[in-house]
Design a protein around this motif. Structure first.
Motif, PDB file in Angstrom:
ATOM      1  N   THR A   1       0.812  -1.209   0.000  1.00 28.99           N
ATOM      2  CA  THR A   1       0.000   0.000   0.000  1.00 28.99           C
ATOM      3  C   THR A   1       0.848   1.262   0.000  1.00 28.99           C
TER       4      THR A   1
ATOM      5  N   ARG B   1      -8.922   8.638   6.923  1.00 26.79           N
ATOM      6  CA  ARG B   1      -8.406   7.475   6.190  1.00 26.79           C
ATOM      7  C   ARG B   1      -7.989   7.879   4.787  1.00 26.79           C
TER       8      ARG B   1
ATOM      9  N   GLN C   1      -4.214   8.113   3.002  1.00 22.11           N
ATOM     10  CA  GLN C   1      -3.933   7.445   1.729  1.00 22.11           C
ATOM     11  C   GLN C   1      -3.333   8.440   0.729  1.00 22.11           C
TER      12      GLN C   1
ATOM     13  N   GLN D   1       0.247   9.483   1.814  1.00 24.34           N
ATOM     14  CA  GLN D   1       1.166   8.362   1.634  1.00 24.34           C
ATOM     15  C   GLN D   1       1.572   8.219   0.170  1.00 24.34           C
ATOM     16  N   THR D   2       0.685   8.653  -0.724  1.00 22.35           N
ATOM     17  CA  THR D   2       0.928   8.520  -2.156  1.00 22.35           C
ATOM     18  C   THR D   2       1.663   9.729  -2.730  1.00 22.35           C
TER      19      THR D   2
ATOM     20  N   ASN E   1      -6.100  -1.408   3.792  1.00 19.97           N
ATOM     21  CA  ASN E   1      -5.782  -0.931   2.448  1.00 19.97           C
ATOM     22  C   ASN E   1      -7.039  -1.003   1.601  1.00 19.97           C
TER      23      ASN E   1
ATOM     24  N   TRP F   1      -4.853   2.339  -6.016  1.00 24.08           N
ATOM     25  CA  TRP F   1      -4.839   1.903  -4.616  1.00 24.08           C
ATOM     26  C   TRP F   1      -5.434   0.502  -4.446  1.00 24.08           C
TER      27      TRP F   1
END
Length: 380
Positions: free
Chosen positions: A91, A117, A121, A124-125, A210, A237
């Motif tokens: 992930t 959440r 995500q 993190q990307t 994930n 994702w």
């Protein structure tokens, strides 16, 4: 090996322990390989979850299990569990699908459960994310005008109101929402913003590790080519996208959310009012009823306001729910009056309505029942 039965049993158990340790080493080696796969996927901007690859892999492993005289279902269960773990490790290696990472993403409600959440995500990307919550000052109009995405992740009863308060956004800025009702927010976004607009409904909770295999419903608004990067990001994702008309979505949610949540809530209230001993119920429950109790308890472990808003937002379902109550009462009356034949006749009628889905659901639920059984004895 010894001919002494006790000694032989001990030797066999030691051999099993050694074999288990070998399995752990093999799984650890596989985990390193899947981490390397994640790096390769990132450089190629490939999605976390590739259905064709997984289906092919499972098919091959089942065939190999059959050749080895092993249960194909057993090996599939093991492989699927290992794959789920590999998705978790990959992930963090997801690739950004936007080509404008210098432009920020604004998430209204970004510190709420689902909002947080999604913020995690996105960050993190590689996205620059700014969160705005109810106690925060609204961002400056000039700051918002630089956004590549404005995402509304606020309570469903506040969504339309807050959308109407948005200042003018950049022509190519994507305006999206992730609420559980789609028609009203989508219409509000289309009225407020002349650029790309899309409605999204992530059909998962904030506790997911994930997005692999998670469902995201898409209700199209305006200029889909301009928000395709956002849809591609969810696919990258690992999510599965399902496109549907906003009105059809809301009608289905009346059954999936309002009816189900209200029934579960009422069941929980009834158990509490009757002062039922939950611990005793669990000790005497079959796995399937234990699962039902788990779903009831799961609801009451979450946010009360969220469920109140979801149910209240589906007022169109209320008349159907009242008919459900009438049907419930009529069935109880028939059983109480000894009308067994009427019950059986109605059972057969509904069984025909479900058709092949009955057998499908029975088969699918068996694996869940076995899992519930394992979990039950895990803590004993």
């Amino acid at each position: 090996m010894s001919h002494d039965p006790d000694q032989r049993l001990s030797e066999l158990r030691n051999a099993i322990d050694a074999t288990d340790n070998e399995l752990i080493e093999i799984i650890a080696r596989r985990a390193k390989l899947t981490a390397a796969v994640g790096e390769a996927k990132r450089s190629l901007k490939q999605p976390l979850y590739v259905p064709q690859r997984e289906r092919s892999l499972i098919k091959a492993r089942r065939s190999k299990a059959k050749e080895a005289g092993l249960s194909e279902d057993l090996i599939e269960d093991v492989i699927r569990r290992i794959i789920r773990e590999s998705y978790r490790t990959q992930t963090a290696q997801a690739a950004a699908t936007s080509t404008q990472l210098e432009r920020p993403v604004f998430v209204f409600g970004g510190r709420g459960a689902l909002g947080a959440r999604l913020v995690s995500q996105l960050r993190q990307t590689g996205y620059s994310v700014i969160t705005i919550d109810k106690d925060d000052d609204w961002p400056d109009k000039d700051d918002l005008s630089q956004a590549q995405l404005v995402l509304m992740s606020v309570p469903v009863n506040k969504t339309v109101e807050l959308i109407k308060q948005l200042p003018p956004l950049a022509e190519d800025c994507v305006l999206a929402d992730v609420t559980s009702i789609k028609a009203a927010p989508l219409n509000a976004m289309l009225e407020q913003h002349s650029g790309p607009v899309v409605g999204l409904h992530p059909m998962f909770g904030p506790s997911v590790q994930n997005l692999a295999k998670q469902l995201v419903v898409v209700t199209h608004g305006r200029q889909p080519k301009r928000y395709q990067w956002l849809l591609d990001q969810f696919v990258n994702w690992g999510a599965h996208l399902h496109e549907v008309n906003a009105d059809k979505h809301d009608d289905a949610m009346g059954w999936i959310q309002a009816m189900r949540h209200l029934s579960t809530f009422a069941y929980g209230v009834h158990l509490a009012n009757e002062r039922v001993d939950i611990k005793e119920l669990l000790e005497l429950s079959s796995p399937i009823y234990r699962m039902e109790l788990m779903m009831i308890g799961r609801l009451f472990a979450q946010n009360a306001e969220l469920y109140a808003d979801i149910i209240a937002a589906n007022k169109g379902q209320f008349s159907s729910i009242r008919r459900y109550l009438q049907q419930f009462s009529a069935i109880i009356d028939d059983i109480e009056n000894g009308k067994k034949s009427d019950f059986i006749s109605l059972f057969d009628e509904v069984s025909q309505y479900f058709g092949e889905f009955s057998s499908q659901f029975l088969k699918e639920s068996e694996s869940l029942v076995q899992l519930a059984d394992d979990q039950r004895f895990k803590h004993q």
